[in-house]
Design a protein around this motif. Sequence first.
Motif, PDB file in Angstrom:
ATOM      1  N   LEU B  54       0.788  -1.347   0.052  1.00  0.00           N
ATOM      2  CA  LEU B  54       0.021  -0.040  -0.096  1.00  0.00           C
ATOM      3  C   LEU B  54       1.100   1.366  -0.059  1.00  0.00           C
ATOM      4  CD1 LEU B  54      -3.017  -0.977   2.270  1.00  0.00           C
ATOM      5  CD2 LEU B  54      -3.107   0.016   0.299  1.00  0.00           C
ATOM      6  N   LEU B  56       2.994   2.283   2.144  1.00  0.00           N
ATOM      7  CA  LEU B  56       3.016   2.943   3.597  1.00  0.00           C
ATOM      8  C   LEU B  56       4.415   2.741   4.386  1.00  0.00           C
ATOM      9  CD1 LEU B  56      -0.248   1.510   4.972  1.00  0.00           C
ATOM     10  CD2 LEU B  56       0.215   3.767   4.544  1.00  0.00           C
ATOM     11  N   THR B  76      -0.652   6.259  -1.629  1.00  0.00           N
ATOM     12  CA  THR B  76      -1.535   5.056  -0.753  1.00  0.00           C
ATOM     13  C   THR B  76      -2.928   5.282  -1.039  1.00  0.00           C
ATOM     14  OG1 THR B  76       0.255   5.094   0.833  1.00  0.00           O
ATOM     15  CG2 THR B  76      -2.017   4.215   1.432  1.00  0.00           C
ATOM     16  N   HIS B  77      -3.536   6.464  -1.006  1.00  0.00           N
ATOM     17  CA  HIS B  77      -5.020   6.548  -1.217  1.00  0.00           C
ATOM     18  C   HIS B  77      -5.368   5.861  -2.729  1.00  0.00           C
ATOM     19  CE1 HIS B  77      -4.010  10.471  -3.124  1.00  0.00           C
ATOM     20  NE2 HIS B  77      -4.989  10.088  -3.848  1.00  0.00           N
ATOM     21  N   ALA B  80      -5.442   2.329  -2.712  1.00  0.00           N
ATOM     22  CA  ALA B  80      -6.542   1.677  -2.049  1.00  0.00           C
ATOM     23  C   ALA B  80      -7.749   1.821  -3.069  1.00  0.00           C
ATOM     24  CB  ALA B  80      -6.865   2.543  -0.703  1.00  0.00           C
ATOM     25  N   ARG B  81      -7.999   2.813  -3.574  1.00  0.00           N
ATOM     26  CA  ARG B  81      -9.166   2.960  -4.457  1.00  0.00           C
ATOM     27  C   ARG B  81      -9.473   1.791  -5.583  1.00  0.00           C
ATOM     28  NH1 ARG B  81      -9.340   9.324  -4.880  1.00  0.00           N
ATOM     29  NH2 ARG B  81      -9.556  10.077  -2.988  1.00  0.00           N
ATOM     30  N   PHE B  86      -7.381  -2.698   4.009  1.00  0.00           N
ATOM     31  CA  PHE B  86      -6.340  -3.016   4.852  1.00  0.00           C
ATOM     32  C   PHE B  86      -6.777  -2.893   6.198  1.00  0.00           C
ATOM     33  CE2 PHE B  86      -2.523  -0.959   6.939  1.00  0.00           C
ATOM     34  CZ  PHE B  86      -1.664  -2.540   7.149  1.00  0.00           C
ATOM     35  N   LEU B 105     -16.663   5.250   8.162  1.00  0.00           N
ATOM     36  CA  LEU B 105     -15.429   6.217   7.943  1.00  0.00           C
ATOM     37  C   LEU B 105     -14.962   5.854   6.350  1.00  0.00           C
ATOM     38  CD1 LEU B 105     -13.618   8.556   8.944  1.00  0.00           C
ATOM     39  CD2 LEU B 105     -12.024   6.409   9.563  1.00  0.00           C
ATOM     40  N   PRO B 106     -14.396   4.814   6.037  1.00  0.00           N
ATOM     41  CA  PRO B 106     -13.606   4.595   4.681  1.00  0.00           C
ATOM     42  C   PRO B 106     -14.719   4.826   3.634  1.00  0.00           C
ATOM     43  CG  PRO B 106     -13.275   2.731   6.058  1.00  0.00           C
ATOM     44  CD  PRO B 106     -14.474   3.420   6.634  1.00  0.00           C
ATOM     45  N   PRO B 107     -14.495   5.636   2.632  1.00  0.00           N
ATOM     46  CA  PRO B 107     -15.301   5.973   1.517  1.00  0.00           C
ATOM     47  C   PRO B 107     -15.732   4.580   0.712  1.00  0.00           C
ATOM     48  CG  PRO B 107     -13.266   6.829   1.100  1.00  0.00           C
ATOM     49  CD  PRO B 107     -13.121   6.001   2.227  1.00  0.00           C
ATOM     50  N   ARG B 151     -15.203  -2.761   8.647  1.00  0.00           N
ATOM     51  CA  ARG B 151     -14.815  -1.517   8.073  1.00  0.00           C
ATOM     52  C   ARG B 151     -14.538  -1.660   6.622  1.00  0.00           C
ATOM     53  NH1 ARG B 151     -11.016   1.983  11.832  1.00  0.00           N
ATOM     54  NH2 ARG B 151      -9.455   0.509  10.881  1.00  0.00           N
ATOM     55  N   ARG B 154     -17.359  -2.800   3.986  1.00  0.00           N
ATOM     56  CA  ARG B 154     -18.204  -2.092   3.452  1.00  0.00           C
ATOM     57  C   ARG B 154     -17.660  -1.193   2.242  1.00  0.00           C
ATOM     58  NH1 ARG B 154     -20.355   3.075   3.857  1.00  0.00           N
ATOM     59  NH2 ARG B 154     -18.115   3.862   4.277  1.00  0.00           N
TER      60      ARG B 154
END
Lengths: 295, 238
Positions: B54, B56, B76-77, B80-81, B86, B105-107, B151, B154
């Motif tokens: 990722l 990080l 990173t973002h 993730a998309r 993670f 929280l996570p989109p 999390r 979702r």
Amino acid sequence: METIFGVPLNAFAGQLVLGLVNGCFYAILSLGLAVIFGLLNVVNFAHGAMYMLGAYLAYVLLTMFGVPYWASLAIVPIAVGILGVVLERAFLQWLYKLDHIYGLLATFGLATIIEGLMRAQFGVSGQRFPVPEALTGATNLGFMMVPTYRIWVVAASLLACFVVWLLIERTRLGATLRAGTQNPKLVAAFGVNVPLLVMCTFGAGVGLAAFAGVLAAPLVQINPLIGQSLTITVFAVVVIGGMGSIVGSVVTGLALGVVEGVTKIFYPEASATVVFLVMVLVLLLRPAGLFGKGN
Amino acid sequence: MALTEPILAVRDLNAWYGESHVLHGIEFEVHRSECVSLLGRNGAGRTTTLRSILGLTDRRTGRVCVFGEDTARWPTHRIARLGVGFCPEERGIFSALTCEENLMLPPVLKNSQMAMSVEEIYEIFPNLYERRRSPGMKLSGGEQQMLALGRILRTGASLLLLDEISEGLAPVIVQTLARAIKRLKSKGYTILLVEQNFRFAAPLSDRMLVIEHGQVVETINRSELGEKMPRLQELLGV
């Protein structure tokens, strides 16, 4: 004549209102600082300069372009917020991984440059900004007469603080912001563009300072140093409230404004230092501040 | 299985924390609906492998292809998309947020077919429904772990990077998590699991990769488990 502790009621109430108005400025400025510190870990010493820029921009818009006060209340925070975004991208984004002191020194340098530029352009003498017509005169509160504009300042500041609190504590965006202050890397791993979030937060925090500047414009003689004198007090407010605490900034800002006002009645010589005395006491008893979590 | 394009392909991955060179040319692939475990001793580089996928870690070199995209230079973002979820070792539950705020929280990824509704997550982890209004810091370790897993489900991520999710949990919670992972696998999720608990990882994994000194030193398919057990014990034993 009615008195409280030997002080005429009118004088007492007058100082309380004055303290409350000052407290509103402390609250709104420290709120911006707390938001910026919370997410960026930057002690933004340029906050006072942004407040000053807000007041000056409103003045320039009025005198050179005839833009009324009400329009400035919307335009100026956005314009100064954009300037904040530019400064964040150009200077501050490189400092996040370093010790706080680098951010503090960089923003102190920026504040000095901005104040110097404004001094070169406008000189050091104060400029007057007229109170908008709708808010001239005084309002009778029953127990005292208060300038209508000061009532507006209190209402607008409290509303701004409430909206910011609502945004941060009760929305998804606010939850992301709060999570970002705790663990920005993990928030990025969820697909959130943290650098963009940070940039917008800095812009919003700076915009709040500019909003306070526009509110203050009719109450002060606008000069390049009006922010400097406030910055130190506002930092004390943030420290007392707890670095990064939103509620702490607002409550402490309002409370210290009132404390300052009351001190002016009983021992005027101490009014300029009472905030720092409170800060020393709070740091001794609760080093993380009244509302701080102590990390 | 190897005929399809891998969901995750790691080639010559090197990663650093500051001056410390942690990964030394990690190579492996994970295919759709596979569950692959990274095993190894403490400090071998398993967690760093997940984190460097990722982006990080402080620095990384090599190729990390996620869903066919070389993400080596991506922030990173953006990685993730693509659909990567993670679950960090420390669970990453935000103490300032409630259980449900953490969950929301996570989109959610755009155009994802895998995104679970909150109701579905509560169905898998009923404890979370009961604790939905509790602050993150008031949840038990097991609840936090369920929340950390729920999390990312979702969001619609279909490649799940799970770091030591059974660590320090009561056996009954570990069983719940194992059931959840089996269910996810059957639904088509691709899972990369970092584990020290061999008994937890073995029944769930299609393959196990043993990492030592920042390199993959052994690959064991599930069918080879019996025959390679002595070697595995040698590598994982203290």
